[in-house]
Design an enzyme around this catalytic site. Structure first.
Site, PDB file in Angstrom:
ATOM      1  N   GLN A 572      -4.793  -1.578   0.896  1.00 45.81           N
ATOM      2  CA  GLN A 572      -5.788  -1.985   1.885  1.00 45.81           C
ATOM      3  C   GLN A 572      -6.961  -2.713   1.234  1.00 45.81           C
ATOM      4  OE1 GLN A 572      -6.974   1.390   4.315  1.00 45.81           O
ATOM      5  NE2 GLN A 572      -4.919   2.255   4.162  1.00 45.81           N
ATOM      6  N   CYS A 573      -7.273  -2.374  -0.012  1.00 45.65           N
ATOM      7  CA  CYS A 573      -8.372  -3.013  -0.724  1.00 45.65           C
ATOM      8  C   CYS A 573      -7.828  -4.132  -1.608  1.00 45.65           C
ATOM      9  CB  CYS A 573      -9.118  -1.993  -1.597  1.00 45.65           C
ATOM     10  SG  CYS A 573      -9.794  -0.597  -0.670  1.00 45.65           S
ATOM     11  N   THR A 574      -8.673  -5.114  -1.854  1.00 41.01           N
ATOM     12  CA  THR A 574      -8.286  -6.196  -2.757  1.00 41.01           C
ATOM     13  C   THR A 574      -8.495  -5.705  -4.183  1.00 41.01           C
ATOM     14  OG1 THR A 574      -9.020  -7.808  -1.120  1.00 41.01           O
ATOM     15  CG2 THR A 574      -8.670  -8.599  -3.362  1.00 41.01           C
TER      16      THR A 574
END
Length: 711
Positions: A572-574
């Protein structure tokens, strides 16, 4: 250029001045807060360096630090900056009057004579040998009208006049005067002199050449010790002039020192000039002069006549500058921000088009790690009109990597990134014309209900309007499918589109090729009212065989689809290495500047490193690649080329034609039906054929295996 054996009067190219605005602002501050009505002379410093460009001379420059500090000692000279190879400090004196009438009434010839007398005294006392910068001392008179912010000023560069004038016997490029061995040795000696912190800013010296062609650069004070042990002796000086026919102004007083102190009648001199920080013997000059003066000229009490008032447009008149428009903080910020760009244009990049950069309108899709960095890089290049589009809010994890946000932006649920980024840009540079748009980009593979259709179509139209009203589009979002609609809209309107995408330790930066409608640099863009007029011109190549470059999706064999659902926290996070985004962002902006300065713009062909595909164009910014792929583990990057695909789901003629025919209906179908784009472009059939081929291959392998078992 003088011919060997012929004699003519030695002529010198006058030194020119350049005053930074910061000098006048600093003088204004000192006048208001320290000097008051005291018009006593002020000791100042100027800076110059050897000529470093074959077509541009260096000037004597005054900066804010040329003036003294705020200390109460009014006679204190400004601190001398040493060991800076690009700033040779020379002493000067400033007479700043209280009225325009006083400025006009100054005894200009008397002031010039007084400064020339100081130079003459320094020559006879030996100070000019110990501190040779005194030979280039200068004079500045001024009147500061702080009510209207007009500054009237006039420079003088005192030079002692010979009677009779010195004659020139020979003058030619240094490369033609030395042998190959001597040239190599002289270059090394001069480079060593310039690179040493002890001598980098010492503008006068001598070069001795031995019988073995070895050269050495030495201080003037060492001349007597080695004068008889050399085969060739040249008196060298940093020449700010670029002309090949005349030496620069500093040689005048240098010859006076040589003639008076060492009683030499024949003087060989080296006008030292350089290129990219190294000695350039093609630009440097070597000359020979005859100095024959009347009896008594060298006597201490016989001060020669002096010349040196600077010309203004061919006339001996003062100059005037008005700073009224730059006195507020915003205009001062603009002036400071533009300084480096203007210096780049003056020296390294004469063809740099600042007007294009200043007027450019950039749309940044994504205000995250990449968007923040790209926005700041654009401002550094002089771009003033920036729009950021994002629908996210600033999270607690963002400020460390996303440079436009702080902890305050994370509180109370977080500010919208688009608006918070705009406020931050305005704090950094008040003159930026930034706008934030809070909006989600409609994406294929993310179906919408009937109740949401109207809102989604409005977003599509709004995005289309935004792209239409900007010159450059940066695709900086963190999902593949969010780049599809902007790519299609840019291909439809031939807008410059640049993608930057990050992996964990790798990145991609690429420029999209032009759309399939009239891909010819000689054809103008279509108007908004001719939406379907160019359908018949949807092609991949023009009649000359030029193949247009691909977009972000041209190498894909599947359509973009939902990549955000059912993802773990790390998905979900870069998750990328922190240094990756600044590198990719900088390359993306540099790529844009290259496009803007290429004669063919968006239609420019791709170049790769070490290629000669640039044609006859001179590209001072270097090659213009299509794709740049980088890898941090190996600290490498590659330049690649990818041509457009006739099955691309975003920019091929089939997709653009369908969009032009059906408009929003087409977009809605692409959003709601993940396989529609694959069916439309033939990717479905392509994959079916590939799978069938694979099955046939497997059957043959199994049959072969069975046969082997039987044997």
């Amino acid at each position: 250029m003088a011919k060997e054996g012929s004699e003519s009067i030695l002529q010198f190219t006058p030194l020119q001045s350049s005053v930074d605005e910061g000098f006048w602002h600093r003088l204004s501050f000192l006048k208001l807060n320290k000097f008051g009505i005291d018009d006593s002379p002020i000791l100042i410093s100027g800076f110059y360096a050897p000529c470093s460009h074959p077509q541009v001379s260096n000037h004597l420059t005054l900066l804010a630090e040329s003036l003294p500090s705020d200390s109460n000692d009014e006679s204190a000279a400004p601190p001398i900056i040493r060991s800076n190879r690009n700033r040779c400090s020379v002493p000067g004196i400033l007479y700043n009057t209280n009225t325009m009438e006083s400025f006009q009434a100054l005894d200009k010839q008397g002031l010039l004579k007084a400064e020339a007398m100081k130079i003459w005294e320094d020559i006879h006392s030996g100070k000019a040998v110990e501190d040779c910068a005194a030979l280039s001392r200068f004079l500045l008179i001024s009147f500061a009208d702080l009510k209207k912010w007009n500054f009237h000023y006039w420079f003088a560069f005192p030079a002692l006049a010979f009677d009779p004038p010195a004659t020139l016997v020979d003058l030619r490029p240094a490369s033609q005067w030395f042998t190959l061995e001597e040239a190599e040795s002289v270059s090394a000696a001069c480079n060593g002199w310039r690179n040493s912190s002890a001598t980098a800013d010492v503008p006068f010296f001598f070069v001795s050449i031995g019988s073995d062609s070895s050269a050495a650069a030495r201080h003037l004070k060492d001349l007597e010790a080695c004068q008889h042990d050399v085969q060739k002796l040249l008196f060298a000086f940093y020449d700010p002039c670029h002309l090949l026919n005349n030496p620069g102004w500093p040689l005048r007083n240098f010859l006076a020192l040589i003639s008076s102190r060492w009683n030499l009648k024949t003087v060989r001199f080296l006008c030292y000039r350089e290129n990219r920080g190294f000695a350039d013997l093609n630009l440097s000059l070597v000359g020979e002069a005859l100095v024959s003066v009347q009896p008594g000229w060298r006597e201490r009490q016989c001060v020669p006549n002096a010349v040196g008032w600077e010309f203004n447009k061919g006339r001996k008149i003062p100059r005037c500058i008005n700073l009224a428009k730059s006195m507020d903080s915003t205009r001062l910020a603009i002036s400071a921000a533009d300084l480096n760009l203007k210096l780049m244009r003056w020296r390294a990049l004469p063809s740099l088009n600042l007007d294009i950069l200043f007027s450019l309108k950039c749309l940044l899709l994504g205000a995250g790690t990449l968007g923040c960095q790209v926005a700041r890089m654009l401002m550094a290049w002089g771009v003033r009109k920036i729009t950021l589009l994002d629908n996210g809010r600033v999270a607690m994890s963002n400020p460390l990597r996303q440079s436009l946000y702080t902890l305050d932006n994370c509180l109370n649920g977080g500010d919208f990134k688009a608006t918070a980024a705009v406020r931050s840009l305005q704090r950094i540079f008040p003159a930026v014309e930034a706008e934030g748009v809070v909006m989600a980009i409609p994406m294929p593979g993310h179906p919408v209900s009937r109740q949401e259709e109207k809102s989604v179509l409005e977003d599509c139209k709004r995005l289309n309007d935004l792209i239409d009203s900007h010159d450059v589009i940066f695709l900086l979002t963190d999902t593949r499918e969010s780049r599809w609609l902007p790519t299609l809209l840019c291909a439809n309107t031939n807008k410059i589109a640049i993608t930057a995408a990050l992996g964990f330790d790798s990145f991609l930066v690429m420029r999209h090729g032009p759309g399939p409608v009239n891909p010819n640099p000689n054809l103008k863009a279509e108007t908004e009212t001719s939406l379907a007029a160019g359908i018949d011109n949807l092609v991949l190549t023009n009649t000359d065989g030029w193949h247009r470059l691909g977009c972000y999706f041209c190498n894909d064999v599947v359509a973009p689809t939902d990549s955000t659902s059912n993802r773990t926290l790390d998905q979900q996070c870069t998750v990328t290495r922190p240094g990756l985004a600044p590198i990719a962002s900088a390359l993306a902006v540099e790529l844009l500047v290259g496009i803007l300065h290429h004669p063919n713009g968006i239609f420019a062909e791709a170049e790769i490193a070490n290629s000669n595909s640039g044609g006859n164009f001179e590209l001072p910014l270097g090659i213009l690649p299509h794709q740049i792929r980088g890898s941090l583990p190996h600290f490498q990057q590659m330049t690649l080329v990818g041509h457009s695909s006739n099955s691309c789901t975003a920019c091929c003629s089939t997709v653009v034609s369908e969009y032009r025919n059906r408009g929003m209906e087409f977009l809605l179908q692409a959003i709601n039906h993940p396989t529609y784009l694959e069916d439309l472009t033939g990717l479905t059939e392509l994959m079916r054929s590939a799978n069938a081929f694979q099955l046939d291959w497997d059957d043959e392998i199994e049959a072969a295996d069975d046969e082997c078992v039987e044997l």
